[in-house]
Design an enzyme around this catalytic site. Structure first.
Site, PDB file in Angstrom:
ATOM      1  N   SER A 135       0.835  -1.198   0.000  1.00 41.77           N
ATOM      2  CA  SER A 135       0.000   0.000   0.000  1.00 41.77           C
ATOM      3  C   SER A 135       0.874   1.255   0.000  1.00 41.77           C
ATOM      4  CB  SER A 135      -0.896   0.026   1.252  1.00 41.77           C
ATOM      5  OG  SER A 135      -1.611  -1.178   1.365  1.00 41.77           O
ATOM      6  N   GLN A 338     -24.484 -19.170   0.940  1.00 37.51           N
ATOM      7  CA  GLN A 338     -25.403 -19.547   2.021  1.00 37.51           C
ATOM      8  C   GLN A 338     -26.683 -20.177   1.453  1.00 37.51           C
ATOM      9  OE1 GLN A 338     -24.206 -19.079   4.987  1.00 37.51           O
ATOM     10  NE2 GLN A 338     -25.936 -19.759   6.228  1.00 37.51           N
ATOM     11  N   GLU A 365      -4.584  -3.330  -6.081  1.00 35.27           N
ATOM     12  CA  GLU A 365      -4.873  -2.015  -6.690  1.00 35.27           C
ATOM     13  C   GLU A 365      -5.527  -1.063  -5.677  1.00 35.27           C
ATOM     14  OE1 GLU A 365      -6.130  -1.830 -10.802  1.00 35.27           O
ATOM     15  OE2 GLU A 365      -5.511  -3.911 -11.045  1.00 35.27           O
ATOM     16  N   GLY A 366      -5.042  -1.131  -4.444  1.00 35.59           N
ATOM     17  CA  GLY A 366      -5.547  -0.270  -3.377  1.00 35.59           C
ATOM     18  C   GLY A 366      -6.578  -1.005  -2.552  1.00 35.59           C
TER      19      GLY A 366
HETATM   20  C1  LIG Z   1      -3.729 -11.775  -6.058  1.00 38.04           C
HETATM   21  C2  LIG Z   1      -2.857 -10.556  -6.025  1.00 38.04           C
HETATM   22  C3  LIG Z   1      -2.353 -10.027  -7.197  1.00 38.04           C
HETATM   23  C4  LIG Z   1      -1.511  -8.910  -7.181  1.00 38.04           C
HETATM   24  N1  LIG Z   1      -0.982  -8.437  -8.349  1.00 38.04           N
HETATM   25  C5  LIG Z   1      -0.115  -7.389  -8.315  1.00 38.04           C
HETATM   26  C6  LIG Z   1       0.510  -6.919  -9.512  1.00 38.04           C
HETATM   27  O1  LIG Z   1       0.249  -7.419 -10.615  1.00 38.04           O
HETATM   28  N2  LIG Z   1       1.404  -5.919  -9.417  1.00 38.04           N
HETATM   29  C7  LIG Z   1       1.726  -5.320  -8.231  1.00 38.04           C
HETATM   30  O2  LIG Z   1       2.547  -4.418  -8.225  1.00 38.04           O
HETATM   31  N3  LIG Z   1       1.145  -5.744  -7.076  1.00 38.04           N
HETATM   32  C8  LIG Z   1       0.237  -6.753  -7.087  1.00 38.04           C
HETATM   33  N4  LIG Z   1      -0.345  -7.198  -5.923  1.00 38.04           N
HETATM   34  C9  LIG Z   1       0.031  -6.575  -4.664  1.00 38.04           C
HETATM   35  C10 LIG Z   1      -1.042  -5.707  -4.079  1.00 38.04           C
HETATM   36  O3  LIG Z   1      -1.167  -4.516  -4.824  1.00 38.04           O
HETATM   37  C11 LIG Z   1      -0.714  -5.479  -2.609  1.00 38.04           C
HETATM   38  O4  LIG Z   1      -0.904  -6.711  -1.949  1.00 38.04           O
HETATM   39  C12 LIG Z   1      -1.583  -4.402  -2.000  1.00 38.04           C
HETATM   40  O5  LIG Z   1      -1.227  -3.138  -2.504  1.00 38.04           O
HETATM   41  C13 LIG Z   1      -1.466  -4.380  -0.474  1.00 38.04           C
HETATM   42  O6  LIG Z   1      -0.130  -4.323  -0.118  1.00 38.04           O
HETATM   43  P1  LIG Z   1       0.458  -5.346   0.986  1.00 38.04           P
HETATM   44  O7  LIG Z   1       0.082  -6.723   0.590  1.00 38.04           O
HETATM   45  O8  LIG Z   1       1.894  -5.034   1.150  1.00 38.04           O
HETATM   46  O9  LIG Z   1      -0.334  -4.998   2.279  1.00 38.04           O
HETATM   47  P2  LIG Z   1      -0.014  -3.791   3.302  1.00 38.04           P
HETATM   48  O10 LIG Z   1       0.409  -2.580   2.555  1.00 38.04           O
HETATM   49  O11 LIG Z   1       0.849  -4.317   4.355  1.00 38.04           O
HETATM   50  O12 LIG Z   1      -1.461  -3.501   3.869  1.00 38.04           O
HETATM   51  C14 LIG Z   1      -2.151  -4.475   4.654  1.00 38.04           C
HETATM   52  C15 LIG Z   1      -3.498  -3.927   5.048  1.00 38.04           C
HETATM   53  O13 LIG Z   1      -3.322  -2.783   5.878  1.00 38.04           O
HETATM   54  C16 LIG Z   1      -4.351  -1.846   5.646  1.00 38.04           C
HETATM   55  N5  LIG Z   1      -3.744  -0.585   5.196  1.00 38.04           N
HETATM   56  C17 LIG Z   1      -2.560  -0.408   4.548  1.00 38.04           C
HETATM   57  N6  LIG Z   1      -2.359   0.904   4.304  1.00 38.04           N
HETATM   58  C18 LIG Z   1      -3.407   1.571   4.776  1.00 38.04           C
HETATM   59  C19 LIG Z   1      -3.798   2.946   4.809  1.00 38.04           C
HETATM   60  N7  LIG Z   1      -3.032   3.898   4.268  1.00 38.04           N
HETATM   61  N8  LIG Z   1      -4.965   3.260   5.406  1.00 38.04           N
HETATM   62  C20 LIG Z   1      -5.769   2.310   5.943  1.00 38.04           C
HETATM   63  N9  LIG Z   1      -5.464   0.991   5.923  1.00 38.04           N
HETATM   64  C21 LIG Z   1      -4.313   0.622   5.351  1.00 38.04           C
HETATM   65  C22 LIG Z   1      -5.277  -2.444   4.583  1.00 38.04           C
HETATM   66  O14 LIG Z   1      -6.325  -3.138   5.213  1.00 38.04           O
HETATM   67  C23 LIG Z   1      -4.353  -3.430   3.892  1.00 38.04           C
HETATM   68  O15 LIG Z   1      -5.075  -4.491   3.265  1.00 38.04           O
HETATM   69  C24 LIG Z   1      -1.204  -8.290  -5.949  1.00 38.04           C
HETATM   70  C25 LIG Z   1      -1.754  -8.802  -4.763  1.00 38.04           C
HETATM   71  C26 LIG Z   1      -2.562  -9.908  -4.787  1.00 38.04           C
HETATM   72  C27 LIG Z   1      -3.130 -10.442  -3.492  1.00 38.04           C
END
Ligand SMILES: Cc1cc2nc3c(=O)[nH]c(=O)nc-3n(C[C@H](O)[C@H](O)[C@H](O)COP(=O)(O)OP(=O)(O)OC[C@H]3O[C@@H](n4cnc5c(N)ncnc54)[C@H](O)[C@@H]3O)c2cc1C
Length: 386
Positions: A135, A338, A365-366
């Protein structure tokens, strides 16, 4: 049968209705033949098939001129998702992976890469996330250091959809023009360069190709730079601004399918000597599902139409569409599970597949909470007259 009355909403032109009909016919004729047991092979076949049939022309701009039509992108994703999550994924990544080229590429970059991806001859990927920055994009650490006529890449990207099968990656790297978000740039990186490895494949609940990428002194030429140096964060956000609405559209497709599956089930399953549908509480669930589907559709196509009507950014509209459509699709699908009783969690049932398909859309994507933050900031800016 899926509701198509939304196609008569004022957001659409005749060409959208034609596109919808053609894609519906293509799905009926082609998707059944795709073997999902090998995810990589299925994706390659889907990209080739969608390219051959001409649908990938909508995934990126025409190198000879023209823009993206977000309503077409959304309509295609909704339709494909309603039929098959992997087909939606294959289409979506051709758009997301080349979105920065469509929006910021030079004519040469567009001709070189988009000609291939729009034909289904090359698979694309979008490489933004890193092990320590998801994120928080501004915390990206993968570096691109200038060295003579080249940049040298060092670092890792993870969670990269199509990682392992893509021919080209849009990569965001730190070039150091400023701190945090101000020091990132975008690059086009072809697969197979020395020093570029896919070091891990990741498995998730709804299988699609995913990989962790490692760059070790990997040289790319200067003309791999996409847009201007230091503009990488803005480029990434502009791409997400367009494609976020399409994630919402995919969620809408999953939800619409779940509603159809639920209606089929409750009208054919007998309980206490009558169809399940006769129970008022069941009708309550169906009503809430139908309402969520239509409300999501309104938000999705409002965002798409606003962008197509010339709005430079649709940050607020796209965030609202993504948050609502993905969160509510989860609810709609859960209700469908369900209403299926035990069969709802049985492998091979469509609703069980949808239950797995939807989950990641609330994260990538956010994530949903990030969309809430975006919407709140936009509301505040509007309140303050910004
Ligand atoms: C199936 C899949 C496909 C993907 N494909 C791609 C891809 O093609 N390219 C790519 O670049 N990435 C990809 N991603 C990565 C994806 O974009 C990230 O997983 C996502 O941005 C969340 O980042 P993180 O997993 O590091 O979670 P973190 O950043 O650690 O966040 C974890 C949780 O904390 C909370 N959080 C984080 N920041 C905030 C905030 N500012 N305010 C409030 N709550 C917050 C949210 O609930 C979030 O879900 C993919 C992920 C998945 C699961």
């Amino acid at each position: 049968m899926a509701d198509k009355t939304f196609l008569n909403w004022p957001f659409f032109d005749e060409r959208h209705r034609t596109l919808s009909e053609e894609l519906e016919a293509w799905c009926a004729a082609n998707l059944g033949a795709i073997d999902h047991s090998d995810t990589d092979a299925a994706c390659r076949a889907l990209v080739a098939g969608l390219g051959e049939a001409g649908f990938l022309r909508h995934s990126a701009v025409d190198p000879e001129g023209g823009g993206l039509d977000v309503r077409s992108l959304c309509l295609i994703r909704e339709t494909l998702a309603r039929h098959d999550g992997l087909a939606d994924f294959a289409f979506a990544m051709q758009g997301l992976g080349t979105g920065a080229i469509s929006l910021f590429g030079t004519d040469d970059q567009k001709r070189r890469w988009l000609t291939q991806t729009r034909a289904g001859a090359a698979i694309s990927a979008f490489a933004l996330t890193e092990p320590q920055s998801g994120s928080d994009v501004a915390a990206s650490t993968l570096t691109a250091e200038e060295d003579g006529d080249d940049f040298i890449l060092n670092g890792e990207k993870t969670w990269i959809s199509n990682g392992g099968i893509a021919g080209l990656y849009t990569l965001f790297a730190r070039t150091g023009e400023g701190p945090g978000a101000k020091g990132l740039s975008a690059f086009i990186v072809p697969a197979g360069l020395p020093g570029f490895e896919v070091v891990e494949r990741l498995e998730v609940i709804a299988p699609h190709p995913l990989g962790r990428l490692k760059f070790t002194d990997c040289r790319i030429p200067k003309d791999a730079l996409l847009g201007e140096r230091g503009q990488g964060f803005r480029i990434a956000m502009s791409v997400l601004d367009v494609f976020r609405s399409t994630v919402a559209a995919a969620a809408l497709g999953f939800a619409r399918r779940a509603l159809d599956e639920a209606l089929e089930r409750v009208t054919t399953r007998q309980v206490q000597g009558a169809p399940l549908f006769d129970l008022q509480m069941v009708q309550g669930h169906i009503a809430d599902m139908a309402l969520d589907v239509d409300a999501a559709a309104l938000l999705v196509y409002r965002a798409a139409w606003t962008k197509d009507s010339g709005a430079p950014r649709v940050t607020r509209e796209a965030a609202m569409a993504k948050l609502f459509a993905t969160d509510q699709a989860q609810q709609v699908i859960d209700r469908a599970v369900q209403l299926h009783g035990g069969d709802g969690v049985r492998k091979g049932q469509k609703v069980e597949e949808l239950y797995r398909d939807i989950r990641a859309l609330r994260i990538y994507e956010g994530a949903s909470d990030v969309q809430r933050v975006v919407i709140a900031r936009q509301a505040l800016a509007m309140h303050q007259g910004g």
